[in-house]
Structures are given as C-alpha cells and as structure tokens.
Design a protein around this motif. Structure first.
Motif, PDB file in Angstrom:
ATOM      1  N   MET A  90      45.323  53.554  35.161  1.00 35.78           N
ATOM      2  CA  MET A  90      46.482  53.418  34.273  1.00 35.78           C
ATOM      3  C   MET A  90      47.735  53.030  35.053  1.00 35.78           C
ATOM      4  O   MET A  90      48.673  52.458  34.489  1.00 35.78           O
ATOM      5  CB  MET A  90      46.719  54.721  33.517  1.00 35.78           C
ATOM      6  CG  MET A  90      45.662  55.017  32.462  1.00 35.78           C
ATOM      7  SD  MET A  90      45.485  53.653  31.268  1.00 35.78           S
ATOM      8  CE  MET A  90      47.107  53.650  30.517  1.00 35.78           C
ATOM      9  N   GLN A  91      47.754  53.328  36.341  1.00 34.09           N
ATOM     10  CA  GLN A  91      48.886  52.897  37.165  1.00 34.09           C
ATOM     11  C   GLN A  91      48.773  51.431  37.557  1.00 34.09           C
ATOM     12  O   GLN A  91      49.778  50.725  37.638  1.00 34.09           O
ATOM     13  CB  GLN A  91      48.979  53.761  38.425  1.00 34.09           C
ATOM     14  CG  GLN A  91      49.450  55.187  38.169  1.00 34.09           C
ATOM     15  CD  GLN A  91      49.521  55.999  39.445  1.00 34.09           C
ATOM     16  OE1 GLN A  91      48.923  55.641  40.463  1.00 34.09           O
ATOM     17  NE2 GLN A  91      50.228  57.116  39.401  1.00 34.09           N
ATOM     18  N   VAL A  92      47.546  50.981  37.801  1.00 34.67           N
ATOM     19  CA  VAL A  92      47.331  49.625  38.302  1.00 34.67           C
ATOM     20  C   VAL A  92      47.188  48.621  37.167  1.00 34.67           C
ATOM     21  O   VAL A  92      47.699  47.491  37.261  1.00 34.67           O
ATOM     22  CB  VAL A  92      46.077  49.588  39.214  1.00 34.67           C
ATOM     23  CG1 VAL A  92      45.743  48.161  39.616  1.00 34.67           C
ATOM     24  CG2 VAL A  92      46.294  50.471  40.424  1.00 34.67           C
ATOM     25  N   LEU A  93      46.526  49.009  36.086  1.00 37.38           N
ATOM     26  CA  LEU A  93      46.182  48.060  35.031  1.00 37.38           C
ATOM     27  C   LEU A  93      47.385  47.448  34.319  1.00 37.38           C
ATOM     28  O   LEU A  93      47.436  46.213  34.167  1.00 37.38           O
ATOM     29  CB  LEU A  93      45.255  48.750  34.018  1.00 37.38           C
ATOM     30  CG  LEU A  93      44.579  47.827  33.003  1.00 37.38           C
ATOM     31  CD1 LEU A  93      43.747  46.764  33.714  1.00 37.38           C
ATOM     32  CD2 LEU A  93      43.706  48.639  32.044  1.00 37.38           C
ATOM     33  N   PRO A  94      48.388  48.215  33.872  1.00 38.65           N
ATOM     34  CA  PRO A  94      49.510  47.581  33.160  1.00 38.65           C
ATOM     35  C   PRO A  94      50.266  46.535  33.986  1.00 38.65           C
ATOM     36  O   PRO A  94      50.520  45.429  33.486  1.00 38.65           O
ATOM     37  CB  PRO A  94      50.407  48.777  32.792  1.00 38.65           C
ATOM     38  CG  PRO A  94      49.470  49.943  32.733  1.00 38.65           C
ATOM     39  CD  PRO A  94      48.471  49.684  33.814  1.00 38.65           C
ATOM     40  N   PRO A  95      50.634  46.833  35.262  1.00 35.45           N
ATOM     41  CA  PRO A  95      51.293  45.775  36.039  1.00 35.45           C
ATOM     42  C   PRO A  95      50.419  44.544  36.235  1.00 35.45           C
ATOM     43  O   PRO A  95      50.907  43.410  36.190  1.00 35.45           O
ATOM     44  CB  PRO A  95      51.601  46.453  37.381  1.00 35.45           C
ATOM     45  CG  PRO A  95      51.581  47.908  37.098  1.00 35.45           C
ATOM     46  CD  PRO A  95      50.572  48.090  36.014  1.00 35.45           C
ATOM     47  N   LEU A  96      49.112  44.776  36.452  1.00 33.41           N
ATOM     48  CA  LEU A  96      48.199  43.659  36.653  1.00 33.41           C
ATOM     49  C   LEU A  96      48.115  42.787  35.408  1.00 33.41           C
ATOM     50  O   LEU A  96      48.154  41.539  35.489  1.00 33.41           O
ATOM     51  CB  LEU A  96      46.815  44.189  37.025  1.00 33.41           C
ATOM     52  CG  LEU A  96      45.749  43.139  37.346  1.00 33.41           C
ATOM     53  CD1 LEU A  96      46.182  42.286  38.517  1.00 33.41           C
ATOM     54  CD2 LEU A  96      44.413  43.805  37.626  1.00 33.41           C
ATOM     55  N   LEU A  97      48.013  43.413  34.241  1.00 37.92           N
ATOM     56  CA  LEU A  97      47.986  42.652  32.988  1.00 37.92           C
ATOM     57  C   LEU A  97      49.291  41.898  32.772  1.00 37.92           C
ATOM     58  O   LEU A  97      49.300  40.759  32.287  1.00 37.92           O
ATOM     59  CB  LEU A  97      47.720  43.594  31.811  1.00 37.92           C
ATOM     60  CG  LEU A  97      46.298  44.138  31.684  1.00 37.92           C
ATOM     61  CD1 LEU A  97      46.207  45.137  30.534  1.00 37.92           C
ATOM     62  CD2 LEU A  97      45.297  42.992  31.473  1.00 37.92           C
ATOM     63  N   GLY A  98      50.401  42.540  33.123  1.00 39.83           N
ATOM     64  CA  GLY A  98      51.692  41.872  32.988  1.00 39.83           C
ATOM     65  C   GLY A  98      51.775  40.624  33.834  1.00 39.83           C
ATOM     66  O   GLY A  98      52.248  39.573  33.375  1.00 39.83           O
ATOM     67  N   VAL A  99      51.311  40.712  35.090  1.00 40.60           N
ATOM     68  CA  VAL A  99      51.327  39.550  35.985  1.00 40.60           C
ATOM     69  C   VAL A  99      50.411  38.445  35.455  1.00 40.60           C
ATOM     70  O   VAL A  99      50.771  37.259  35.462  1.00 40.60           O
ATOM     71  CB  VAL A  99      50.912  39.973  37.404  1.00 40.60           C
ATOM     72  CG1 VAL A  99      50.701  38.752  38.291  1.00 40.60           C
ATOM     73  CG2 VAL A  99      51.960  40.894  38.010  1.00 40.60           C
ATOM     74  N   LEU A 100      49.242  38.833  34.974  1.00 44.35           N
ATOM     75  CA  LEU A 100      48.299  37.841  34.446  1.00 44.35           C
ATOM     76  C   LEU A 100      48.869  37.133  33.219  1.00 44.35           C
ATOM     77  O   LEU A 100      48.733  35.908  33.073  1.00 44.35           O
ATOM     78  CB  LEU A 100      46.967  38.510  34.110  1.00 44.35           C
ATOM     79  CG  LEU A 100      46.139  38.983  35.315  1.00 44.35           C
ATOM     80  CD1 LEU A 100      44.893  39.730  34.845  1.00 44.35           C
ATOM     81  CD2 LEU A 100      45.751  37.811  36.204  1.00 44.35           C
ATOM     82  N   LEU A 101      49.507  37.878  32.324  1.00 43.98           N
ATOM     83  CA  LEU A 101      50.122  37.268  31.145  1.00 43.98           C
ATOM     84  C   LEU A 101      51.258  36.323  31.549  1.00 43.98           C
ATOM     85  O   LEU A 101      51.439  35.257  30.952  1.00 43.98           O
ATOM     86  CB  LEU A 101      50.640  38.354  30.203  1.00 43.98           C
ATOM     87  CG  LEU A 101      49.570  39.129  29.426  1.00 43.98           C
ATOM     88  CD1 LEU A 101      50.204  40.278  28.646  1.00 43.98           C
ATOM     89  CD2 LEU A 101      48.820  38.197  28.467  1.00 43.98           C
ATOM     90  N   PHE A 102      52.027  36.729  32.546  1.00 44.39           N
ATOM     91  CA  PHE A 102      53.107  35.864  33.034  1.00 44.39           C
ATOM     92  C   PHE A 102      52.555  34.555  33.589  1.00 44.39           C
ATOM     93  O   PHE A 102      53.066  33.460  33.285  1.00 44.39           O
ATOM     94  CB  PHE A 102      53.903  36.598  34.112  1.00 44.39           C
ATOM     95  CG  PHE A 102      54.900  35.734  34.821  1.00 44.39           C
ATOM     96  CD1 PHE A 102      56.091  35.390  34.203  1.00 44.39           C
ATOM     97  CD2 PHE A 102      54.656  35.272  36.111  1.00 44.39           C
ATOM     98  CE1 PHE A 102      57.015  34.576  34.858  1.00 44.39           C
ATOM     99  CE2 PHE A 102      55.564  34.471  36.767  1.00 44.39           C
ATOM    100  CZ  PHE A 102      56.748  34.117  36.140  1.00 44.39           C
ATOM    101  N   LEU A 103      51.490  34.652  34.410  1.00 44.43           N
ATOM    102  CA  LEU A 103      50.889  33.448  34.972  1.00 44.43           C
ATOM    103  C   LEU A 103      50.282  32.559  33.892  1.00 44.43           C
ATOM    104  O   LEU A 103      50.371  31.324  33.956  1.00 44.43           O
ATOM    105  CB  LEU A 103      49.821  33.836  36.008  1.00 44.43           C
ATOM    106  CG  LEU A 103      50.331  34.530  37.280  1.00 44.43           C
ATOM    107  CD1 LEU A 103      49.163  34.948  38.153  1.00 44.43           C
ATOM    108  CD2 LEU A 103      51.269  33.610  38.050  1.00 44.43           C
ATOM    109  N   LEU A 104      49.679  33.183  32.876  1.00 41.65           N
ATOM    110  CA  LEU A 104      49.107  32.416  31.773  1.00 41.65           C
ATOM    111  C   LEU A 104      50.192  31.672  31.005  1.00 41.65           C
ATOM    112  O   LEU A 104      50.043  30.484  30.674  1.00 41.65           O
ATOM    113  CB  LEU A 104      48.332  33.353  30.841  1.00 41.65           C
ATOM    114  CG  LEU A 104      47.678  32.699  29.613  1.00 41.65           C
ATOM    115  CD1 LEU A 104      46.653  31.660  30.049  1.00 41.65           C
ATOM    116  CD2 LEU A 104      47.016  33.771  28.736  1.00 41.65           C
ATOM    117  N   ALA A 105      51.294  32.357  30.701  1.00 36.91           N
ATOM    118  CA  ALA A 105      52.399  31.712  29.986  1.00 36.91           C
ATOM    119  C   ALA A 105      52.992  30.580  30.821  1.00 36.91           C
ATOM    120  O   ALA A 105      53.335  29.507  30.286  1.00 36.91           O
ATOM    121  CB  ALA A 105      53.464  32.745  29.652  1.00 36.91           C
TER     122      ALA A 105
END
Length: 258
Positions: A11-26
């Motif tokens: 839960m500490q690692v997953l939200p930042p990782l998803l945020g970075v992935l969404l940013f790169l996708l956008a």
C-alpha cells in the motif's frame, strides 16, 4: 503478521507507482497527438545522451547541464544565505519588539506580495550586471518567509518563560540563546524551507531573462534551438533538485520538532 507487513508495504509502494504510470501514459498519449512533443521514451534517450557528459564546456554559452545546475545552485546559495543572515535576526527583532513590528508591518505588507521578477529591473539598474541582479532577486524573494515565520515563533514563546528570565535578570543575549532560539527553531526551519522553495523557483525565471549560465538560461537556449526534449529534461531536473532541497530541510526540521 508477515502478510500484514507485506500488505502495508504494498500500500506504500503501489499508489505512487500507479501515479507515475498514469502520468507516463498521459504524457505518451499527448505526444501521440503532437508530433513535436517528445514522448517518455524519446526524452529518456535524450537524457542518457545528455548526462553521458554533463560537464563539457565549449565556450561561455555552451556548457553541459551539470555546469548550469552548479551555477544556479551557487546563485541560490548566495542569495538565500544573504537573506538568512538578514531575515532571521530581523525576525527575532520584529517578534520581540511591538514598536519595530508596527513600524515594519506596512512595509512588509506592501513589498511581500510583489512578484519576484518585478525586482529584476531594479537589480539591473542598481548593480548594472546580470549576476548580482539575479542574486538580488533571490534575496528579496526568500527573505519574507524567514522574517515572518521567525517572528511568529518568537510571539508563540510562553510569557511565563520570559517572566522567569526577567526575575532571574538574564541579559537579552541569554534570553535569546537559552529561551527564544530553542523554542523558535521549528518555526525558523519552516521559514527556511519555504524560502529555499521560493528561491529555487525564482532563479530559473530570473536566469531566463538575464542570460549567461544556469538552468533558466539553458532552458531558454534549448527553446531557441527547438530542442523540446532537453526542455523536458530540464523541467524534471529542476523539480528533482527542488524536491531534494525541500526534503533535506524537512528532515532537519523533524530533528528539532521537540
């Protein structure tokens, strides 16, 4: 127990990782609509080439990004240091003296909201050179958080402490070093953290206008060369350095929270 720990780490690692992935996708989707905007892959390749030799020097206006970062940090350090030397003692004086506070309040209220870049022409007029003018802008922009936070910390010191000091007939210097400074330190460090953030924001814009060296000049020069990938790299470098400066001061402030 072990499963709970794994879930907590996830839960500490997953939200930042998803945020970075969404940013790169956008970012990649936007680059797909604009052919002149490099995507993450192209920017990464340009960064590898750029940082392969960050300290090359082909004349005063053609330096590697490493030199430009160092020049910007040097200007920020000098302007910020001068602001700390002036602003922190002034904050103690404003917090201790109602008369001085009343005298300076209208001046600070008038000058504090002024845009930092509005001070640049004044610096150029007074100093006649771009380098001291940039340092002046850093100084005048970063001094206000230190004055205001230090003064607020002084005002929060319990009156009982000062009454005891008065009964013991302590000198003003003793009151400052043994009572005020330890109590005000967390407020002071908050002001320092805010000031370094302002200083780092301002220097890039100031260097764009004054030219010479530094990250701001480098960004503007790359724009003139239509090298958008390098501009994106500079944005990330500015953000990363600003984050490191702020987090360093946050850790220092936590050390003195007691």
């Amino acid at each position: 127990m072990r499963r709970r720990k794994l879930q907590a780490h996830a839960m500490q690692v997953l939200p930042p990782l998803l945020g970075v992935l969404l940013f790169l996708l956008a970012w990649q989707m936007l680059a797909g609509f604009r052919s002149d905007l490099p995507g993450p892959g192209a920017t990464w390749d340009a960064a590898l080439t750029l940082f392969a030799d960050p300290f090359y020097e082909n004349g005063p206006n053609d330096m590697g990004i490493g030199w430009n970062v160092l020049h910007s940090l040097a200007r920020v350090g000098l302007g910020f240091g001068m602001a700390a030397v002036v602003g922190i003692p002034l904050g103690f004086i404003v917090g201790r003296s109602a008369f001085i506070s009343g005298m300076l309040s209208p001046i600070m209220g008038l000058l504090r909201p002024v845009s930092p870049l509005a001070w640049l022409p004044i610096g150029l007029l007074v100093f006649q050179k771009a380098e001291p003018a940039s340092i002046w802008v850093i100084f005048i922009s970063s001094i206000w958080p230190m004055i205001l936070n230090t003064a607020a910390g002084v005002r929060q010191v319990p009156q009982d402490y000062l009454n005891v000091a008065r009964v013991l007939n302590l000198s003003e210097w003793k009151v400052l070093t043994t009572i005020l400074f330890p109590a005000v330190l967390p407020y002071l460090l908050t002001g320092v953290r805010l000031a370094i953030g302002v200083a780092w924001l301002v220097i890039v814009a100031a260097e764009m206008l004054t030219g010479g060296t530094g990250l701001g000049f480098w960004v503007w020069d790359e724009w003139n060369n239509l090298n958008v990938a390098h501009i994106l790299i500079a944005i990330f470098v500015v953000g990363l350095i600003g984050l490191l400066l702020e987090q360093t001061l946050v850790l220092l402030a936590r050390r003195f929270e007691y």
